[in-house]
Write an enzyme that holds these catalytic residues in place. Structure first.
Site, short mmCIF file in Angstrom:
data_model
loop_
_atom_site.label_atom_id
_atom_site.label_comp_id
_atom_site.label_asym_id
_atom_site.label_seq_id
_atom_site.Cartn_x
_atom_site.Cartn_y
_atom_site.Cartn_z
N THR A 39 -4.89 84.06 63.14
CA THR A 39 -6.31 84.24 62.86
C THR A 39 -7.11 83.62 63.99
OG1 THR A 39 -6.65 82.14 61.71
CG2 THR A 39 -5.83 83.98 60.39
N ILE A 99 -4.44 78.69 61.85
CA ILE A 99 -5.88 78.48 61.67
C ILE A 99 -6.38 77.65 62.84
CG2 ILE A 99 -5.60 76.39 60.25
CD1 ILE A 99 -8.11 77.35 58.69
N ILE A 127 -1.67 74.95 63.58
CA ILE A 127 -3.03 74.62 63.99
C ILE A 127 -3.25 75.17 65.39
CG2 ILE A 127 -4.73 72.81 64.37
CD1 ILE A 127 -3.81 73.01 61.48
N LYS A 128 -4.26 76.03 65.55
CA LYS A 128 -4.53 76.62 66.86
C LYS A 128 -5.45 75.71 67.66
CE LYS A 128 -4.98 81.11 67.44
NZ LYS A 128 -5.48 82.50 67.31
N ILE A 129 -5.00 75.37 68.86
CA ILE A 129 -5.77 74.53 69.77
C ILE A 129 -5.92 75.27 71.10
CG2 ILE A 129 -5.83 72.35 71.04
CD1 ILE A 129 -4.20 71.09 68.79
#
Length: 392
Positions: free
Chosen positions: A44, A108, A139-141
């Protein structure tokens, strides 16, 4: 009938869906893609959520509850998006369990407005990890300069990470270094490395869009013949670097401790130019240990007419380097291309995040005034969500 997506999976490419919405969840569409189309993960981003939440009917019941409680807009956005991601994690859990924790992941993203602030990125990553509370979360960074130490620090906490907005080879090398350092620190902190996952999202089609624009401006025959070649060549050379890093002694020490490699994930794989084959960024990027996250139309297109020709990357390194040499010779500055794409990538997600905030703010206001009452369909979605184990 030929099961082309099964062939792609057998060639070592994990098929992931680049989309998520509550409609998709409540209708069972995501689970159907998992069961029938070999979809083994979900990505996403703020743009996807802004589009999903524009469909107010599926969120009205939760917006009404948030408005009644007086929850501020930014926290409301987190409640709405993490609700969907938590639900999606549960849907994808069979893929996670069946792959020993490699696939079945749902991503996310941290608030893109903090992409240039290391400490805030880490703090939000930890908060999202706690809020969703599912082992198959990513976790998208963003892979900004400030994002690199945040990646290391987040992994060191035992949190799985999807590194996003990677466009260039040098930045990709820095991402892999941040990953290795993060796992080394996680090991020192006593975390089980076998439970920590990571992918490096290397963007594809946007590279061709930017390079082709510059080639058109140059206008020579030598320039025009190079259109549509930069993105695939760039990704192929990224995979070469992946192979070098994950065959090193440093990596082997982590693998011996149970670590999984950080797989390259080909992102932005829908074709922007209608003159190009609609599955080009899938067919030309097949290699073991990779992920290709696709919008649903691309998944269906590949299922219909995609061609799995074996590994289309590892034998192409010399040809890819020649593409870069030829681009330089006609006047395309790839370092400027990459810098432009990274800057614009963060800006686009910031704009989508603001659109998301604005939309939720209006919806909360309408709900507070009693003008946004949930429809019967929305109430049905709420009941389905509650049965699925989500909690607002």
């Amino acid at each position: 009938m030929t099961d082309r997506l099964s062939e792609l999976t057998a060639a070592g490419v994990a098929v992931w869906l680049d989309d998520l919405s509550r409609v998709r969840l409540s209708s069972g569409g995501l689970d159907q893609l998992r069961r029938e189309q070999h979809v083994a993960g979900v990505t996403t981003n703020p743009t996807i959520f802004a589009k999903a939440l524009a469909d107010a009917d599926t969120y009205d019941w939760q917006l009404r509850d948030l408005a009644t409680r007086g929850v501020e807009v930014e926290e409301s956005v987190r409640m709405l998006t993490t609700y969907d991601v938590r639900w999606a994690c549960d849907v994808m859990r069979p893929s996670y369990d069946g792959s020993d924790g490699v696939d079945g992941r749902v991503s996310i993203e941290v608030d893109p407005r903090v992409a240039h602030d290391t400490d805030k990125t880490v703090a939000e990553a930890k908060a999202l990890w706690w809020l969703v509370d599912r082992p198959n979360l990513f976790i998208k960074i963003p892979a900004t300069e400030a994002g690199l130490p945040a990646i290391t620090a987040t992994l060191a906490e035992g949190i799985s990470v999807n590194v996003t907005l990677i466009f260039g080879l040098d930045r990709y090398s820095q991402v892999m270094e941040a990953f290795l350092a993060g796992l080394e620190q996680a090991k020192a902190n006593g975390h089980d490395l076998s439970k920590i996952g990571s992918v490096a999202s290397f963007f594809v089609s946007r590279v061709d869009a930017e390079v082709d624009k510059r080639l058109e401006k140059i206008g020579s025959d030598e320039a025009k013949v190079l259109r549509g070649k930069a993105a695939v060549a760039n990704a192929q050379l990224a995979y070469e670097r992946y192979g070098e890093v994950f065959s090193s002694d440093r990596w082997q020490a982590l693998a011996d401790a149970g670590a999984h490699p950080q797989r390259p994930l080909w992102a932005s794989t829908s074709t922007k130019n209608p003159d190009y084959r609609d599955v080009i960024y899938v067919e030309e990027l097949i290699a073991p240990g990779t992920v290709n996250t696709m919008p649903e139309p691309v998944i269906h297109a590949y299922a219909d007419h995609g061609e799995t020709r074996g590994d289309t990357i590892t034998g192409a390194y010399d040809a890819a380097r020649k593409v870069f040499t030829d681009l330089e010779s006609v006047g395309v500055d790839m370092s400027d291309v990459i810098a432009t794409l990274e800057r614009e990538g963060v800006e686009k997600f910031e704009a989508s995040w603001q659109e998301l905030l604005d939309g939720v703010r209006k919806s909360l206001g309408a709900a507070a005034k009693g003008t946004g009452r949930p429809s019967k369909a929305a109430q049905g979605n709420a009941e389905a969500a509650q049965q699925a184990g989500g909690n607002a």
